[in-house]
Design a protein around this motif. Structure first.
Motif, PDB file in Angstrom:
ATOM      1  N   ARG A  70     -24.745  -5.544   0.518  1.00 37.55           N
ATOM      2  CA  ARG A  70     -24.232  -5.428  -0.841  1.00 37.55           C
ATOM      3  C   ARG A  70     -22.711  -5.285  -0.778  1.00 37.55           C
ATOM      4  O   ARG A  70     -22.175  -4.501  -0.032  1.00 37.55           O
ATOM      5  CB  ARG A  70     -24.835  -4.192  -1.485  1.00 37.55           C
ATOM      6  CG  ARG A  70     -24.719  -4.169  -2.952  1.00 37.55           C
ATOM      7  CD  ARG A  70     -25.196  -2.866  -3.478  1.00 37.55           C
ATOM      8  NE  ARG A  70     -26.523  -2.554  -2.958  1.00 37.55           N
ATOM      9  CZ  ARG A  70     -26.979  -1.326  -2.921  1.00 37.55           C
ATOM     10  NH1 ARG A  70     -26.241  -0.319  -3.321  1.00 37.55           N
ATOM     11  NH2 ARG A  70     -28.185  -1.085  -2.477  1.00 37.55           N
ATOM     12  N   LEU A 120     -20.158  -5.676  -6.014  1.00 39.51           N
ATOM     13  CA  LEU A 120     -21.123  -6.150  -6.999  1.00 39.51           C
ATOM     14  C   LEU A 120     -20.514  -6.663  -8.285  1.00 39.51           C
ATOM     15  O   LEU A 120     -21.020  -7.597  -8.885  1.00 39.51           O
ATOM     16  CB  LEU A 120     -22.062  -5.007  -7.347  1.00 39.51           C
ATOM     17  CG  LEU A 120     -23.161  -4.796  -6.317  1.00 39.51           C
ATOM     18  CD1 LEU A 120     -23.778  -3.437  -6.496  1.00 39.51           C
ATOM     19  CD2 LEU A 120     -24.199  -5.874  -6.459  1.00 39.51           C
ATOM     20  N   GLU A 134     -25.577  -9.510  -8.197  1.00 37.59           N
ATOM     21  CA  GLU A 134     -26.341  -8.797  -7.189  1.00 37.59           C
ATOM     22  C   GLU A 134     -26.562  -9.615  -5.919  1.00 37.59           C
ATOM     23  O   GLU A 134     -26.411 -10.824  -5.903  1.00 37.59           O
ATOM     24  CB  GLU A 134     -27.654  -8.342  -7.810  1.00 37.59           C
ATOM     25  CG  GLU A 134     -27.409  -7.275  -8.851  1.00 37.59           C
ATOM     26  CD  GLU A 134     -28.329  -7.372 -10.044  1.00 37.59           C
ATOM     27  OE1 GLU A 134     -29.270  -8.174  -9.982  1.00 37.59           O
ATOM     28  OE2 GLU A 134     -28.091  -6.663 -11.026  1.00 37.59           O
ATOM     29  N   ASP A 168     -29.154 -10.632  -4.306  1.00 34.00           N
ATOM     30  CA  ASP A 168     -30.094 -11.755  -4.391  1.00 34.00           C
ATOM     31  C   ASP A 168     -29.382 -13.051  -4.743  1.00 34.00           C
ATOM     32  O   ASP A 168     -29.670 -14.108  -4.200  1.00 34.00           O
ATOM     33  CB  ASP A 168     -31.129 -11.513  -5.508  1.00 34.00           C
ATOM     34  CG  ASP A 168     -32.126 -10.443  -5.106  1.00 34.00           C
ATOM     35  OD1 ASP A 168     -32.083 -10.026  -3.937  1.00 34.00           O
ATOM     36  OD2 ASP A 168     -32.933 -10.044  -5.957  1.00 34.00           O
ATOM     37  N   GLU A 198     -30.864  -3.207   2.469  1.00 32.71           N
ATOM     38  CA  GLU A 198     -30.715  -4.161   1.374  1.00 32.71           C
ATOM     39  C   GLU A 198     -31.980  -4.963   1.112  1.00 32.71           C
ATOM     40  O   GLU A 198     -32.267  -5.350   0.012  1.00 32.71           O
ATOM     41  CB  GLU A 198     -29.562  -5.121   1.664  1.00 32.71           C
ATOM     42  CG  GLU A 198     -28.279  -4.435   2.093  1.00 32.71           C
ATOM     43  CD  GLU A 198     -27.677  -3.589   0.992  1.00 32.71           C
ATOM     44  OE1 GLU A 198     -28.176  -3.646  -0.135  1.00 32.71           O
ATOM     45  OE2 GLU A 198     -26.723  -2.860   1.266  1.00 32.71           O
ATOM     46  N   LEU A 250     -29.174   0.820  -6.670  1.00 27.22           N
ATOM     47  CA  LEU A 250     -27.918   0.117  -6.906  1.00 27.22           C
ATOM     48  C   LEU A 250     -26.825   1.086  -7.344  1.00 27.22           C
ATOM     49  O   LEU A 250     -27.106   2.163  -7.857  1.00 27.22           O
ATOM     50  CB  LEU A 250     -28.102  -0.912  -8.027  1.00 27.22           C
ATOM     51  CG  LEU A 250     -28.614  -2.295  -7.631  1.00 27.22           C
ATOM     52  CD1 LEU A 250     -28.608  -3.177  -8.868  1.00 27.22           C
ATOM     53  CD2 LEU A 250     -27.793  -2.925  -6.534  1.00 27.22           C
ATOM     54  N   TYR A 251     -25.599   0.661  -7.173  1.00 30.99           N
ATOM     55  CA  TYR A 251     -24.471   1.348  -7.806  1.00 30.99           C
ATOM     56  C   TYR A 251     -24.390   2.841  -7.528  1.00 30.99           C
ATOM     57  O   TYR A 251     -24.093   3.634  -8.407  1.00 30.99           O
ATOM     58  CB  TYR A 251     -24.510   1.153  -9.319  1.00 30.99           C
ATOM     59  CG  TYR A 251     -24.605  -0.275  -9.774  1.00 30.99           C
ATOM     60  CD1 TYR A 251     -23.711  -1.223  -9.282  1.00 30.99           C
ATOM     61  CD2 TYR A 251     -25.570  -0.669 -10.683  1.00 30.99           C
ATOM     62  CE1 TYR A 251     -23.800  -2.538  -9.700  1.00 30.99           C
ATOM     63  CE2 TYR A 251     -25.652  -1.977 -11.106  1.00 30.99           C
ATOM     64  CZ  TYR A 251     -24.768  -2.912 -10.616  1.00 30.99           C
ATOM     65  OH  TYR A 251     -24.847  -4.199 -11.023  1.00 30.99           O
ATOM     66  N   SER A 301     -31.948  -4.365  -8.912  1.00 26.34           N
ATOM     67  CA  SER A 301     -31.814  -5.789  -9.165  1.00 26.34           C
ATOM     68  C   SER A 301     -33.132  -6.285  -9.773  1.00 26.34           C
ATOM     69  O   SER A 301     -34.136  -5.590  -9.735  1.00 26.34           O
ATOM     70  CB  SER A 301     -31.465  -6.547  -7.885  1.00 26.34           C
ATOM     71  OG  SER A 301     -32.490  -6.417  -6.950  1.00 26.34           O
ATOM     72  N   ARG A 354     -35.720  -8.319  -9.323  1.00 21.41           N
ATOM     73  CA  ARG A 354     -37.036  -8.309  -8.704  1.00 21.41           C
ATOM     74  C   ARG A 354     -37.547  -6.886  -8.534  1.00 21.41           C
ATOM     75  O   ARG A 354     -38.699  -6.561  -8.801  1.00 21.41           O
ATOM     76  CB  ARG A 354     -36.957  -8.998  -7.348  1.00 21.41           C
ATOM     77  CG  ARG A 354     -38.265  -8.931  -6.603  1.00 21.41           C
ATOM     78  CD  ARG A 354     -38.205  -9.623  -5.271  1.00 21.41           C
ATOM     79  NE  ARG A 354     -36.980  -9.334  -4.556  1.00 21.41           N
ATOM     80  CZ  ARG A 354     -36.552 -10.034  -3.531  1.00 21.41           C
ATOM     81  NH1 ARG A 354     -37.218 -11.083  -3.149  1.00 21.41           N
ATOM     82  NH2 ARG A 354     -35.436  -9.713  -2.904  1.00 21.41           N
ATOM     83  N   ASN A 384     -22.007  -2.076 -15.935  1.00 27.93           N
ATOM     84  CA  ASN A 384     -22.246  -3.439 -15.469  1.00 27.93           C
ATOM     85  C   ASN A 384     -23.643  -3.838 -15.906  1.00 27.93           C
ATOM     86  O   ASN A 384     -24.623  -3.551 -15.237  1.00 27.93           O
ATOM     87  CB  ASN A 384     -22.117  -3.493 -13.940  1.00 27.93           C
ATOM     88  CG  ASN A 384     -22.260  -4.901 -13.401  1.00 27.93           C
ATOM     89  OD1 ASN A 384     -22.690  -5.818 -14.110  1.00 27.93           O
ATOM     90  ND2 ASN A 384     -21.905  -5.085 -12.144  1.00 27.93           N
TER      91      ASN A 384
END
Lengths: 466, 240
Positions: free
Chosen positions: A140, A143, A148, A150, A208, B14-15, B60, B62, B149
């Motif tokens: 990652r 971002l 993202e 993916d 990840e 994430l983040y 994300s 998925r 975001n």
């Protein structure tokens, strides 16, 4: 004679001189100028490479890998074009060729070695067809610029698919990378590390890729190297870590040199590289693979790698009044974690400097700092008495350390780089370790060059390569 | 003992989301309030009644779909716990998930948990950048800073927002509202993450969690100089 190309190159070279006169690095402006004048600039320059065009893409280690490949190939006397210093967008790639071209737009080179930013990769491939592409890893990164992870992986995969022919050099230990052979249908050579090559201190937190890129099932791991790199197998389909043709093992750091053994086919050799950091073995293995694919003998590859010196901020070493200071670029959790691990693997007391900027090129979103395991440093607290935080987001870095459990009295915020670096160099540690995001790196290096001396290569710890 | 539940840390990471957990836990530690963290992943059981603070982050696409499927199975028990005062922080995807539905570009309605009366629709462009909002915490106006975001635009109807946008986009880039609050549920698009910098919000969550258990909820003062300085950097940059 290609008049349009000539005019574009001349204009670009003039722009480069002007830019340098005003203190710029001139690593992308010439490309911008040339491309505006003649869109075919890159295409026409690149096709003059007599042998191969080799590209490196992925998240971490592009610059290092590309420079290692350059050390290997240049050691055989071949002429190369290379984009250095991380100028890896299409304008930077174009600039690299312009720099090597004469005023007529002619280039005398055997190999073009190009590191290419993941997001720019499809764009660059529309103009240049490489014979080989190295993909090292996907983590990652920034971002807010790319969306993202993916999406980044898909971008690279689709761009590779569109190439009629290419040979891939892939990291067998990263499922996101290893999938590229099956997913694109191209031929590939895999490099990787033998299982369990590192002590179990690696970060467990930022992984990840938990899911099979082919079928979506959760991947199972027999062991991890770091992050999602390791021996994976998918219980849902046939996808698993490919057996690497080039395999590294017996990794050790002696003095300022990283040693590793490499097994390839039935043979074995030892590599010594002037750098720190476990992850750099992957970069060296990628360079080794490229070297052997273009027919360079393993002993010669080892000799070439020995001449490699870290680029700016890639474990670049300085000496301040005899005390070592190591400068390390950080741009994502995985890289920062590896940096912290490499810092902790060095014995003795340390002073730590951390410069965090949030300009465009750094990534405006610095929330990833909270995904880095600074908590590991708390255990080594007695060895690190002082943390100096600097840069535009120095306070956030300091806050992260506070919440990691570092005592407040050991954290100092000095937003301005120069006094901050000075404070760190004069700190209580026997060694100063400097972390910096991308846009703070150049000023950090400049300040270090002014205050300290650049490392003089020495032979300590270099194992015999004969 | 306060029990913190990090839902799906495997998927929703994430983040710097886990910074929110770190902040909640550390601010308890520093005050000598015993606290424990349980991580609950897909398929693992959890009794929301026993939880004092629930954190639900974003992931994300998925990964968010995987968690949505699992969370829908727990809908009723989560709703009951929320009605009884469970303290929740939901960020980004977690925020959207608590609402009625998510309307995609193609006009498909993906149902949410339906616990909060809000909905989200896919936006044309991603709303990205530093953000400052003004909120009121225990009656005191407070500036909260973070980074947003998101492409989803959320509309909260008559619900109470977390704050008013001072600079940035907020829920949808239109109505100048950011986040949502219902009972002890706090929703926001701010990561950065949210809790470490914005310590008064973190302390409010701790207080509410203590109150719900009938425990002493007067919190001792901590030194917040670094927290305030970190917020100050963004406020100074965005608000002139």
């Amino acid at each position: 004679m290609n008049i349009k190309l000539m005019i574009a190159v001349i204009a670009a070279k003039l722009a480069a001189s002007l830019s340098r006169m005003f203190g710029g690095k001139g690593s992308s402006l010439p490309g911008v100028v040339a491309r505006r004048i003649y869109q075919g600039t890159l295409r026409d320059l690149a096709k003059q490479a007599r042998k191969d065009i080799i590209m490196v893409t992925g998240t971490n280690g592009k610059t290092t890998t590309n420079n290692m490949i350059a050390s290997v190939i240049a050691s055989t006397g071949c002429k190369i074009v290379i984009n250095q210093e991380g100028a890896n967008l299409i304008t930077g790639v174009t600039t690299a060729f312009i720099r090597y071209a004469n005023w007529l737009g002619r280039i005398d080179c055997d190999y073009a070695l190009l590191e290419v930013d993941e997001a720019s990769f499809p764009k660059v491939l529309r103009e240049i067809s490489p014979q080989m592409v190295v993909v090292n890893n996907f983590f990652r990164d920034q971002l807010d610029r790319y969306g993202e992870l993916d999406k980044t992986v898909t971008l690279v995969r689709e761009a590779l698919k569109d190439l009629p022919q290419v040979h891939l050099i892939l990291n067998s230990d990263d499922p996101l990378v290893a999938q590229m052979q099956q997913a694109t249908g191209h031929s590939a050579t895999f490099f990787g590390l033998a299982p369990n090559q590192r002590p179990a201190t690696g970060s467990q937190q930022t992984r990840e890729a938990r899911f099979c890129p082919m079928c979506g099932e959760e991947l199972q791991y027999e062991n991890y190297q770091y992050s999602q790199l390791g021996s994976f197998v998918c219980p849902g389909c046939s996808f698993k870590r490919p057996e690497p043709e080039i395999e590294g093992f017996a990794i050790e750091t002696v003095g300022s040199v990283l040693n590793a053994s490499v097994k390839y086919h039935q043979a074995m050799t030892t590599l010594s590289i002037h750098t720190h950091g476990f992850y750099n073995v992957y970069n060296a293995l990628a360079a080794f693979t490229v070297g052997s694919l273009i027919g360079i003998k393993p002993e010669q590859i080892a000799k070439g790698l020995l001449t490699y010196r870290p680029a700016i901020g890639r474990m670049e070493t300085f000496f301040y009044q005899g005390k070592p200071a190591i400068l390390n670029l950080v741009k994502n959790p995985t890289g920062y974690n590896e940096g912290v691990n490499s810092l902790l693997s060095i014995a003795g007391t340390k002073t730590v400097f951390m410069a965090i900027n949030d300009n465009d090129a750094d990534g405006k979103d610095i929330s990833w700092l909270w995904d880095v395991d600074f908590e590991h440093m708390v255990k080594a607290n007695h060895e690190i008495e002082l943390f100096v935080c600097s840069g535009l987001r120095a306070e956030e870095m300091a806050l992260r350390l506070k919440y990691a459990g570092i005592p407040l009295e050991q954290i100092t915020v000095i937003k301005e780089m120069e006094p901050a670096i000075k404070k760190a160099l004069e700190g209580p540690g026997k060694l100063t370790y400097l972390f910096s995001t991308y846009t703070a790196l150049w000023s950090a290096q400049k300040i270090l060059l002014a205050l300290a001396e650049k490392e003089v290569p020495h032979a300590e710890g270099v194992s015999s390569i004969s | 003992m306060l029990k913190v539940c990090h839902l799906y840390p495997d998927l929703l990471n994430l983040y710097g989301d886990r910074g929110n957990i770190i902040a909640f836990v550390q601010r308890c530690h520093w005050r000598g309030i015993p606290v424990e963290v349980v991580e609950v992943n897909v398929g693992e059981s959890v009794d929301f009644e026993e939880i004092d603070f629930l954190f639900l982050g974003g992931g994300s696409d998925r990964e968010q779909n995987l968690m949505a499927a699992d969370l829908l199975l727990r809908k009723e028990s989560l709703r009951q716990a929320i009605e009884k005062g469970l303290v929740v922080l939901a960020i980004c995807g977690g925020y959207q998930m608590l609402g009625q539905y998510y309307l995609t570009h193609e006009g498909q309605k993906i149902p949410g948990l339906g616990i909060l009366d809000l909905y989200t629709r896919a936006g044309e462009k991603r709303l990205i950048g530093n953000i400052v909002i003004e909120s009121s915490i225990n009656g005191v106006p407070v500036k909260i800073a973070g980074f947003e975001n998101h492409s989803g635009q959320t509309f909260i109807g008559d619900m109470e927002p977390l704050g008013k946008v001072v600079s940035g986009f907020g829920n949808n880039g239109q109505d100048h509202l950011e986040g949502a609050r219902y009972k002890n549920v706090f929703c926001s698009y701010l990561h950065g993450p949210l809790l470490p910098k914005n310590s008064s919000l973190t302390d409010l969550l701790i207080q509410l969690a203590l109150q719900r258990r009938g425990l002493e909820s007067t919190l001792s003062q901590l030194n917040n100089d670094l927290e305030e300085a970190a917020v100050g950097v963004i406020v100074e940059r965005l608000v002139k």
